[in-house]
Design an enzyme around this catalytic site. Sequence first.
Site, PDB file in Angstrom:
ATOM      1  N   ASP A  14      42.458  34.931  31.907  1.00 51.14           N
ATOM      2  CA  ASP A  14      40.759  34.265  31.661  1.00 51.14           C
ATOM      3  C   ASP A  14      39.713  35.764  31.233  1.00 51.14           C
ATOM      4  O   ASP A  14      38.770  35.559  30.542  1.00 51.14           O
ATOM      5  CB  ASP A  14      39.701  33.977  32.652  1.00 51.14           C
ATOM      6  CG  ASP A  14      40.726  33.129  33.214  1.00 51.14           C
ATOM      7  OD1 ASP A  14      40.728  32.134  32.323  1.00 51.14           O
ATOM      8  OD2 ASP A  14      40.927  32.929  34.670  1.00 51.14           O
ATOM      9  N   ARG A  94      33.632  43.430  46.034  1.00 48.43           N
ATOM     10  CA  ARG A  94      32.410  42.456  44.851  1.00 48.43           C
ATOM     11  C   ARG A  94      31.182  43.888  44.810  1.00 48.43           C
ATOM     12  O   ARG A  94      31.215  43.302  42.809  1.00 48.43           O
ATOM     13  CB  ARG A  94      32.656  41.017  44.798  1.00 48.43           C
ATOM     14  CG  ARG A  94      33.932  40.593  44.625  1.00 48.43           C
ATOM     15  CD  ARG A  94      34.801  40.786  43.238  1.00 48.43           C
ATOM     16  NE  ARG A  94      35.863  40.627  43.166  1.00 48.43           N
ATOM     17  CZ  ARG A  94      37.090  40.549  42.951  1.00 48.43           C
ATOM     18  NH1 ARG A  94      37.245  41.764  42.828  1.00 48.43           N
ATOM     19  NH2 ARG A  94      38.147  39.879  42.375  1.00 48.43           N
ATOM     20  N   ASP A 123      34.234  34.776  44.571  1.00 45.83           N
ATOM     21  CA  ASP A 123      33.993  35.725  43.803  1.00 45.83           C
ATOM     22  C   ASP A 123      32.997  35.596  42.757  1.00 45.83           C
ATOM     23  O   ASP A 123      31.600  36.807  42.534  1.00 45.83           O
ATOM     24  CB  ASP A 123      34.853  36.261  42.601  1.00 45.83           C
ATOM     25  CG  ASP A 123      35.652  37.223  43.650  1.00 45.83           C
ATOM     26  OD1 ASP A 123      35.445  37.294  45.226  1.00 45.83           O
ATOM     27  OD2 ASP A 123      37.199  36.967  43.473  1.00 45.83           O
ATOM     28  N   SER A 174      47.849  32.876  41.515  1.00 36.98           N
ATOM     29  CA  SER A 174      46.512  33.770  40.962  1.00 36.98           C
ATOM     30  C   SER A 174      46.007  34.907  41.265  1.00 36.98           C
ATOM     31  O   SER A 174      46.014  34.705  42.517  1.00 36.98           O
ATOM     32  CB  SER A 174      45.529  32.718  40.945  1.00 36.98           C
ATOM     33  OG  SER A 174      43.977  33.895  40.895  1.00 36.98           O
TER      34      SER A 174
END
Length: 415
Positions: A14, A94, A123, A174
């Site tokens: 991505d 994050r 996220d 993923s």
Amino acid sequence: MAEKVVLAYSGGLDTSVAIKWLKDKYHLDVIAVNIDVGCVKDYSALCQKALDIGAVKALVIDGKELFVKYFVFPALQADALYEGQYPLSTALSRPLMAKILVDTAIEEGATTIVHGCTGKGNDQVRFEVSISALAPDIKIMAPAREWKMTREETIDYARKNGIPIPVSVKSPYSIDESLWGRAIECGVLEDPWTEPPDDVFTWTTSPSQAPDKAQYLEIEFKRGIPVRLDGEEMDGVKLIQQLNEIGGRHGIGRIDHIENRVVGIKSREIYEVPAAMILLQAHQALEMMTLSREQMRFKEKVAMEYADLIYNGLWFSQLNRDLSAYIMSSQLYVTGTVRLKLYKGHSLVVGRQSPRSLYNIGLATYDKGDIFNQDSAKGFIDLWGLSVKTQAQVQLLGDKEGPLSIIGPEEPEES
Ligand code: ARG
């Protein structure tokens, strides 16, 4: 001159596609920034790939030390596990990434921060809440939320545009990795009844294939922070890397969790967290020696609040500071050594010692040297049970149905 944006670049499908898409669709100059929280092997290959796709600049920033010091170790000191299971490996990384992205955007004169998250996950929430707390004027873009391509279509886009498709894309999963653990989603895992196939796991040996010989480990903590492994003084990053290696070899740290996401979805998550599992277990064992019962009960509640806060993307909040102050204070005497035995997918605490231990052999022993005064137990029980005895006589034993009605409530009916 084109507008500059900073892209949180993982090197995956991505974010690779995003470089090209931002350039073609919005004519933006993309600065690709990868923040290494423990899993980047080749910095220059990662940068080269971003440049080849069309980024104007590419950086890999080593965040490992900051990650361990300011995020992982506080979570360990807190005993933070989301829903009692997930050590927050992704969630903790994050806010650090957000901070570094903001700093980089300011340095580079970029107006916007771009991330590759979809609209279904946690996220995006963590990134955007953190970025807007740190820099309310910076714009945020989430192309994967905007382009609405399926995974197949994204792969197709990559093919058509000559974007190298990462090997990981050939796997149906993923994946997100940090020093604190590896998270795996998608593919067959979406069926919660299906056992995770072996190819899901890359950090951990299957417990059945793990060594037949048990391995012992000694971990020394100072104020709740691990400082030595088997007697050798070690910085946090190295200690965690080694424990991932050793624990992984023994098949430790596989988790299968149906998790409640912030956005209201239940999702099936598989984790591999060898070091986190071993360290949390060892740390808790040491707390059991060094904290009072009251501290432990209270700390459990704080741990739950803290884990929720981290999971929910509220790192940059005063509540974090408040809870952290308590957590840090609670660790004052959490100093000592824990011995564990690793064997075929299990780690067991088999020994613990501390110069500040509250375990008193004179009080605990049933042998010679007993200093506990057994005579005082009777008076203690009289007072301890006084309110229960009073209430039972007045309210529980007098029922028409007789004394047995106090055993339990009746089952409610299904609607
Ligand atoms: N469910 C975990 C979390 O929300 C892991 C997410 C993994 N992230 C990812 N982009 N694959 O923290």
